[in-house]
Design a protein around this motif. Structure first.
Motif, PDB file in Angstrom:
ATOM      1  N   CYS A 237       3.081   2.883  -2.432  1.00 30.02           N
ATOM      2  CA  CYS A 237       4.111   1.837  -2.409  1.00 30.02           C
ATOM      3  C   CYS A 237       3.529   0.510  -1.922  1.00 30.02           C
ATOM      4  O   CYS A 237       3.898  -0.562  -2.422  1.00 30.02           O
ATOM      5  CB  CYS A 237       5.283   2.262  -1.536  1.00 30.02           C
ATOM      6  SG  CYS A 237       6.279   3.594  -2.248  1.00 30.02           S
ATOM      7  N   LEU A 238       2.633   0.540  -0.935  1.00 33.19           N
ATOM      8  CA  LEU A 238       1.968  -0.685  -0.502  1.00 33.19           C
ATOM      9  C   LEU A 238       1.138  -1.269  -1.640  1.00 33.19           C
ATOM     10  O   LEU A 238       1.111  -2.497  -1.843  1.00 33.19           O
ATOM     11  CB  LEU A 238       1.086  -0.401   0.713  1.00 33.19           C
ATOM     12  CG  LEU A 238       1.795  -0.048   2.017  1.00 33.19           C
ATOM     13  CD1 LEU A 238       0.777   0.308   3.097  1.00 33.19           C
ATOM     14  CD2 LEU A 238       2.688  -1.191   2.495  1.00 33.19           C
ATOM     15  N   LYS A 239       0.472  -0.409  -2.401  1.00 33.43           N
ATOM     16  CA  LYS A 239      -0.280  -0.882  -3.559  1.00 33.43           C
ATOM     17  C   LYS A 239       0.648  -1.549  -4.567  1.00 33.43           C
ATOM     18  O   LYS A 239       0.310  -2.584  -5.161  1.00 33.43           O
ATOM     19  CB  LYS A 239      -1.021   0.285  -4.230  1.00 33.43           C
ATOM     20  CG  LYS A 239      -2.152   0.878  -3.414  1.00 33.43           C
ATOM     21  CD  LYS A 239      -2.809   2.029  -4.172  1.00 33.43           C
ATOM     22  CE  LYS A 239      -3.980   2.615  -3.409  1.00 33.43           C
ATOM     23  NZ  LYS A 239      -4.652   3.695  -4.165  1.00 33.43           N
ATOM     24  N   LEU A 240       1.816  -0.951  -4.766  1.00 27.51           N
ATOM     25  CA  LEU A 240       2.789  -1.510  -5.701  1.00 27.51           C
ATOM     26  C   LEU A 240       3.248  -2.895  -5.239  1.00 27.51           C
ATOM     27  O   LEU A 240       3.318  -3.840  -6.039  1.00 27.51           O
ATOM     28  CB  LEU A 240       3.978  -0.550  -5.830  1.00 27.51           C
ATOM     29  CG  LEU A 240       4.996  -0.812  -6.931  1.00 27.51           C
ATOM     30  CD1 LEU A 240       5.724   0.479  -7.285  1.00 27.51           C
ATOM     31  CD2 LEU A 240       6.025  -1.865  -6.515  1.00 27.51           C
ATOM     32  N   LEU A 241       3.563  -3.016  -3.967  1.00 29.78           N
ATOM     33  CA  LEU A 241       3.980  -4.319  -3.442  1.00 29.78           C
ATOM     34  C   LEU A 241       2.857  -5.344  -3.589  1.00 29.78           C
ATOM     35  O   LEU A 241       3.100  -6.513  -3.935  1.00 29.78           O
ATOM     36  CB  LEU A 241       4.383  -4.181  -1.972  1.00 29.78           C
ATOM     37  CG  LEU A 241       5.648  -3.371  -1.683  1.00 29.78           C
ATOM     38  CD1 LEU A 241       5.829  -3.187  -0.184  1.00 29.78           C
ATOM     39  CD2 LEU A 241       6.871  -4.047  -2.279  1.00 29.78           C
ATOM     40  N   GLN A 242       1.647  -4.933  -3.332  1.00 31.63           N
ATOM     41  CA  GLN A 242       0.493  -5.826  -3.468  1.00 31.63           C
ATOM     42  C   GLN A 242       0.314  -6.245  -4.923  1.00 31.63           C
ATOM     43  O   GLN A 242       0.050  -7.424  -5.210  1.00 31.63           O
ATOM     44  CB  GLN A 242      -0.747  -5.106  -2.950  1.00 31.63           C
ATOM     45  CG  GLN A 242      -2.016  -5.923  -2.940  1.00 31.63           C
ATOM     46  CD  GLN A 242      -3.115  -5.211  -2.167  1.00 31.63           C
ATOM     47  OE1 GLN A 242      -3.093  -5.199  -0.940  1.00 31.63           O
ATOM     48  NE2 GLN A 242      -4.058  -4.610  -2.869  1.00 31.63           N
ATOM     49  N   TRP A 243       0.455  -5.312  -5.840  1.00 32.81           N
ATOM     50  CA  TRP A 243       0.359  -5.602  -7.273  1.00 32.81           C
ATOM     51  C   TRP A 243       1.445  -6.589  -7.697  1.00 32.81           C
ATOM     52  O   TRP A 243       1.195  -7.508  -8.487  1.00 32.81           O
ATOM     53  CB  TRP A 243       0.467  -4.298  -8.056  1.00 32.81           C
ATOM     54  CG  TRP A 243       0.489  -4.466  -9.547  1.00 32.81           C
ATOM     55  CD1 TRP A 243      -0.584  -4.590 -10.380  1.00 32.81           C
ATOM     56  CD2 TRP A 243       1.652  -4.515 -10.384  1.00 32.81           C
ATOM     57  NE1 TRP A 243      -0.162  -4.722 -11.687  1.00 32.81           N
ATOM     58  CE2 TRP A 243       1.215  -4.672 -11.709  1.00 32.81           C
ATOM     59  CE3 TRP A 243       3.024  -4.431 -10.136  1.00 32.81           C
ATOM     60  CZ2 TRP A 243       2.087  -4.752 -12.792  1.00 32.81           C
ATOM     61  CZ3 TRP A 243       3.906  -4.518 -11.199  1.00 32.81           C
ATOM     62  CH2 TRP A 243       3.441  -4.674 -12.507  1.00 32.81           C
TER      63      TRP A 243
END
Length: 423
Positions: A237-243
């Protein structure tokens, strides 16, 4: 000087007319949580049907069964919990759909995050907010952790505002109406930096559910289960927010997050975020427990005809002890090169100095701009601006601080830098 607030009716609440009306309206229509109702509401809200792996269903059922079994609760409590379950199921659909459409999200790197770890009410939120004021770092505001992916079916709110933000703001105002002292106890404005474990909730995992409803069966299940997959879900989810930031033309930044649960999951945290810097806060457990159970007892006036003060004392004393024994056991899994210890009194005496120490440990250089940003945050968020709650353990919970503190001798012995109060 902050206004001192003594909740004289904590154990025998005097409800407002608005609170009485809310309870009566819910009681007029019997309501129980249902699995299909949760999932159907999420599908209808999003137009999606693929939740990904269905292993979450068993975890959701456990929560529903336990919460429906709380026969003391007013119906309004179950309505409240239903909103949480539907939000998490909706988030799961939107997250999974985004990951399916954009598998490159998995290639994002969460680089050397700074993670604040400590008991609830031990300064973790204040430290997160000070670190997060530094615009070189990325944190998770409440509105975004509540709903990390926007529902494409929803239009903007008036004024072009993201509907997720508008919804979070409306929820906060409703919470302040139902609980007039909410801001003094734990401010939850939309921009308030929030705990990363909220992102696990779409996987129907984490100890967060214990905070919204006392759940001993869930607690036992959670503590007996390897949490690594759920921490990996949170990291995704952190990766998704970063993306999503990159798609908006924003730069990738180092993350700063926090969560008390990490105290009892330090080896899992290390496995999932091996290059992190952790700042662990320490405080007299009595101060933590009295703050937590007073806050929960105050909120429960909307959900129960009688406040079970003994149950709250027993549950959260045990819960904090579990957190601390795990910390004593596992703290050294984080080497000193990646860990900084933050005693509460030291932090309160000079919070800026502690922030500088954390940044130095994380290899984040001092800059004049970062220091000005933190100073501006402190100036605009004075401590106690909504009042300071007065705690009275003996009057409200039938135990003195000294009596309660005895069960935590092991904690003070493990960390001699902690000041042990004499009272």
């Amino acid at each position: 000087m902050a206004e001192r607030i003594d909740i004289a009716d904590l154990t025998a609440p005097h409800l407002t007319d608005a609170q009485k009306q809310m309870i009566a309206a819910a009681e007029a229509v019997p309501f129980f949580l249902e699995e299909n109702a949760v999932l159907d509401a999420a599908r209808q809200a999003t137009g999606l049907s693929d939740f990904g792996s269905d292993d979450f269903v068993d975890r959701m059922r456990r929560l529903i069964d336990e919460w429906n079994g709380d026969t003391r609760a007013y119906a309004v409590k179950r309505h409240f919990l239903m909103r949480y379950l539907v939000r998490y199921a909706t988030n799961r659909l939107l997250i999974h759909d985004t990951l399916k459409k954009h598998p490159e999200i998995h290639d994002e790197q969460i680089d050397r995050p700074i993670i604040v770890v400590g008991m609830p009410r031990s300064g973790t939120t204040h430290l997160l907010n000070l670190l997060g004021a530094d615009t070189r770092l990325r944190s998770t505001p409440l509105w975004e952790t509540y709903e990390p992916v926007r529902n494409p079916l929803e239009p903007d709110a008036p004024g072009g505002v993201d509907p997720r933000y508008a919804r979070c703001a409306a929820q906060w105002e409703a919470s302040r109406t139902a609980n007039p002292l909410a801001a003094a106890m734990h401010p939850m404005e939309p921009d308030h930096f929030h705990e990363d474990l909220e992102l696990m909730c779409a996987d129907f995992a984490s100890y967060n559910f214990e905070w919204i409803a006392r759940s001993p069966k869930w607690r036992d299940f959670y503590l007996s289960t390897d949490q690594t997959p759920h921490y990996e879900y949170m990291k995704t989810c952190l990766k998704l927010l970063q993306w999503q930031d990159v798609q908006k033309g924003l730069p990738r930044k180092r993350w700063v997050t926090k969560c008390p649960q990490h105290l009892e999951q330090l080896p899992v945290l290390k496995a999932v975020f091996p290059d992190a810097t952790v700042a662990i806060t320490y405080r007299d457990p009595v101060e933590v427990i009295q703050s937590a159970i007073t806050m929960i007892a105050y909120g429960e006036r909307n959900f129960y005809p009688h406040i079970d003060t003994q149950g709250l004392l027993d549950y959260w004393s045990d819960r904090v002890e579990t957190l601390l024994r795990a910390c004593v056991r596992d703290r050294d899994v984080w080497p000193e090169s990646q860990r900084i210890d933050v005693p509460f009194e030291q932090f309160m005496a000079d919070d800026i100095a502690v922030v500088r120490q954390v940044r130095a440990k994380a290899g984040l250089p001092e800059t004049g701009q970062a220091n000005r940003e933190i100073a501006d945050f402190i100036a605009s968020h004075p401590r106690g601006k909504h009042g300071q709650i007065v705690y009275n353990l003996e009057r409200d919970f039938g135990i003195t601080p000294a009596q309660l503190r005895k069960r935590f001798d092991f904690y003070f012995e493990a960390y001699p830098f902690l000041r042990r109060p004499s009272r």
